[in-house]
Design an enzyme around this catalytic site. Structure first.
Site: not given
Ligand code: PNS
Length: 174
Positions: A25, A49, A100, A138
């Site tokens: 990150h 998640k 990635r 992670s």
């Molecule tokens: O590190 P990650 O878990 O891959 O990140 C995913 C993240 C947090 C970017 C994504 O889940 C997110 O945007 N969450 C907030 C809720 C949202 O807007 N969901 C997407 C709608 S399609």
């Protein structure tokens, strides 16, 4: 002098769950800083998640802030709702995510399509990981930690210490 429009373009949001933040990150954030003047690291609550995050939102913020404290143009901010709303609140229009491997593509493709649908003014950019960090996530770090392996080099030191406290894993230079 830069117009208001140009100023908005020079701020990017790098979102994620950051459970916990890894050197992968940090590498992405450092590279985004080469292109944008300011980076907002948006730490999502992500309660749904997997089995729920290992670290609380407050602790993830603390660890990410500590890991990024030397970068003065980086702000670490939590968010709980939709990413598109958070980006608007930040007065930004660009989301940058690290990519990635091919395995990331499907989920990111779907998420970016939905985010565009929710807010067509957004731009969502992807930056490819360097070969050294292609394998790093992670989730793999937590898997190693749960099995009491050595997480040295995969996460910044404060995160290594936090993982050791939580799981009894190692954080030792080999
Ligand atoms: O590190 P990650 O878990 O891959 O990140 C995913 C993240 C947090 C970017 C994504 O889940 C997110 O945007 N969450 C907030 C809720 C949202 O807007 N969901 C997407 C709608 S399609």
């Amino acid at each position: 002098m830069a117009s208001k429009e140009e100023k908005l373009q020079s701020r990017a949001v790098v979102p994620g769950t950051f459970d916990p933040i890894t050197v992968g990150h940090i590498e992405v954030i450092k590279r985004v800083l080469k292109v944008f003047d300011e980076v907002i690291v948006g730490v999502a609550e992500s309660p749904r998640k997997g089995n729920g995050p290992m670290f609380s939102l407050d602790r993830r913020i603390e660890l990410a802030s500590e890991a990024l404290k030397d970068y003065k143009n980086v702000k670490v901010i939590p968010f709980t709702g939709l990413l598109v709303d958070f980006v608007k609140e930040c007065n930004a229009r660009v989301i940058v995510k690290g990519l990635r491997a091919v395995t990331d593509f499907e989920a990111e493709f779907q998420m970016s399509a939905l985010n565009y649908r929710l807010d067509p003014d957004l731009e969502i950019l992807f930056i490819m990981s360097t070969p050294e960090n292609m394998y790093l996530s992670s989730s793999v770090v937590k898997e190693i930690a749960y099995h009491k392996g050595n997480v040295y080099g995969l996460v910044p030191e404060p995160v290594g210490r936090a993982l050791c406290e939580f799981t009894g894993c190692e954080y030792t230079e080999e």
